[in-house]
Enzyme design. Structure first.
Site, PDB file in Angstrom:
ATOM      1  N   ARG A  92       0.824  -1.213   0.000  1.00 48.36           N
ATOM      2  CA  ARG A  92       0.000   0.000   0.000  1.00 48.36           C
ATOM      3  C   ARG A  92       0.864   1.271   0.000  1.00 48.36           C
ATOM      4  O   ARG A  92       0.366   2.366   0.262  1.00 48.36           O
ATOM      5  CB  ARG A  92      -0.914  -0.008   1.232  1.00 48.36           C
ATOM      6  CG  ARG A  92      -2.101  -0.957   1.075  1.00 48.36           C
ATOM      7  CD  ARG A  92      -2.646  -1.432   2.421  1.00 48.36           C
ATOM      8  NE  ARG A  92      -2.969  -0.357   3.340  1.00 48.36           N
ATOM      9  CZ  ARG A  92      -3.133  -0.516   4.654  1.00 48.36           C
ATOM     10  NH1 ARG A  92      -3.007  -1.708   5.206  1.00 48.36           N
ATOM     11  NH2 ARG A  92      -3.427   0.509   5.423  1.00 48.36           N
ATOM     12  N   SER A  93       2.158   1.115  -0.305  1.00 50.78           N
ATOM     13  CA  SER A  93       3.128   2.204  -0.151  1.00 50.78           C
ATOM     14  C   SER A  93       2.816   3.466  -0.954  1.00 50.78           C
ATOM     15  O   SER A  93       2.629   3.425  -2.169  1.00 50.78           O
ATOM     16  CB  SER A  93       4.500   1.676  -0.563  1.00 50.78           C
ATOM     17  OG  SER A  93       5.418   2.725  -0.730  1.00 50.78           O
ATOM     18  N   ASN A  94       2.818   4.602  -0.249  1.00 53.04           N
ATOM     19  CA  ASN A  94       2.700   5.905  -0.909  1.00 53.04           C
ATOM     20  C   ASN A  94       3.996   6.242  -1.627  1.00 53.04           C
ATOM     21  O   ASN A  94       4.001   6.879  -2.672  1.00 53.04           O
ATOM     22  CB  ASN A  94       2.423   6.998   0.127  1.00 53.04           C
ATOM     23  CG  ASN A  94       1.141   6.734   0.889  1.00 53.04           C
ATOM     24  OD1 ASN A  94       0.097   6.529   0.295  1.00 53.04           O
ATOM     25  ND2 ASN A  94       1.232   6.709   2.220  1.00 53.04           N
TER      26      ASN A  94
END
Ligand SMILES: *Cc1c(COP(=O)(O)O)cnc(C)c1O
Length: 377
Positions: A92-94
């Site tokens: 889910r990394s920004n």
């Protein structure tokens, strides 16, 4: 390489000129001088005042803190003649999403190594992963227990060699979260923005969600070099204080603020306050209380925070204000909203919104309206 994104010469703030590593260029991606506003967080002691710096508005799809770091990191990649970008993060990394989109805009290939608890997303691309896919990044799902140093890095090196052999292109590895002596300049530079926005006179403390440490370290360096007027707090959504101090000390050494054996100079532990426990039940995992707090903040202030970083940081900042107010230098707090919106579309928030939260945001069948609202014939 796309000439729409030229390298721009970088001039550091004068107070930073003694650092032994200063980037020569950056690529301008971020909207600067992000807005500052009052933030009336619900249920905090009345004597506290919170200002919010909207780094969630550094861009649209590039929004958040990572783009400030990538301005320097991607310039470094171009200067080194690299045409392929690789990085690693949670699924889910920004950071990975910002890297994928910025790389695509610049015409660079991007390879993402994403830690995931499931090895099969079954076509369910939501939140950040949807955007990663839309810009055509190459995507590798890595079991979440794999170590970066001993398992992922060797694979990245192998892939780099393969790409070099088959296409002649050179690769650049952006570190986890963009946090190293290059990426940290994003928030050293942002500290100058705080100075120019007059915040040194207005606030006593700065609070930021912390994961890979670069953001809090950049701010702490800026604060240290300009005379330690503020107290800088990192809300640790992963790891403990020892981990953050270790990572930050490394950067202090690379910038010449600490001897390379750590024997002299500034110590990370002296210039930043790492608040442990902000990770709750674990990185990327949320308790019902945290999700309800995000929901309450949204309903009472209209400001949306994300479950992985800013929402957790806000939850624990509010808790500290109530339970340990002496941890702050004063009562004027600047909270930096570091972005993360797209994680609101990962599905994590659904339970808080659908479930047992207050009646106010209940979804009502519209047919019921006729019983409540007089129908004009
Ligand atoms: C990565 C991230 C952070 C943490 O910043 P670090 O520099 O990695 O400590 C905070 N908030 C959001 C939304 C992020 O994506």
């Amino acid at each position: 390489m796309n000439s729409d994104y030229p390298l721009v010469p970088y001039e550091p703030p004068s107070w930073a000129s003694r650092l032994t590593f200063i980037p020569k260029h950056r690529i301008q991606f971020a909207n600067r001088n992000t807005p500052i506003q009052r933030w009336h967080l619900p249920g905090i002691p009345e004597d506290f005042q919170v200002l919010l710096k909207r780094d969630d508005m550094t861009g649209s799809v590039l929004s958040g803190n990572k783009i400030r770091k990538l301005e320097f990191l991607l310039a470094d990649a171009v200067e080194k003649g690299c045409e392929v970008i690789m990085t690693c993060g949670g699924v889910r990394s920004n950071h990975c999403r910002a890297t994928a989109i910025a790389s695509c805009q610049m015409g660079l290939d991007c390879h993402l190594f994403l830690w995931s608890r499931t090895q099969d997303l079954q076509g369910q691309f939501t939140g950040n992963t949807l955007l990663d896919r839309m810009v055509g990044s190459n995507f590798y799902l890595v079991p979440h227990e794999c170590s970066f140093q001993t398992e992922i890095l060797p694979r990245m090196t192998q892939l780099q060699e393969h790409i070099k052999d088959t296409t002649g292109k050179k690769s650049y590895v952006v570190p986890l979260g963009g946090s190293n002596s290059v990426g940290v300049w994003g928030y050293i530079d942002c500290f100058q923005e705080l100075v120019s926005q007059g915040l040194l006179e207005k606030v006593t403390d700065v609070v930021v969600a912390s994961g890979s440490s670069g953001t809090v370290t950049g701010l702490a360096i800026g604060n240290f070099l300009t005379g330690n007027n503020l107290k800088i707090h990192g809300m640790a959504v992963l790891g403990d204080a020892a981990y953050f101090h270790f990572e930050a000390d490394q950067i202090l050494q690379d910038l010449g603020l600490q001897a390379t054996d750590g024997s002299s100079g500034v110590k990370a532990a002296d210039i930043m306050d790492i608040v442990e426990g902000a990770k709750g039940i674990g990185y990327g995992l949320s308790t019902p209380e945290e999700l309800e707090c995000i929901q309450e903040i949204a309903m009472t202030t209209g400001i949306l925070t994300d479950p992985c970083y800013t929402g957790k940081a806000a939850f624990h900042t509010m808790r500290l204000m109530r339970e340990d107010p002496g941890r702050f230098k004063g009562k004027e707090i600047l909270f930096i909203h570091t972005g993360g919106w797209f994680d609101l579309f990962s599905g994590v928030m659904s339970s808080a919104v659908d479930g047992k939260t207050s009646a106010e945001n209940k979804v009502t069948d519209w047919m019921e309206l006729t019983d409540k609202v007089p129908v004009v014939q």
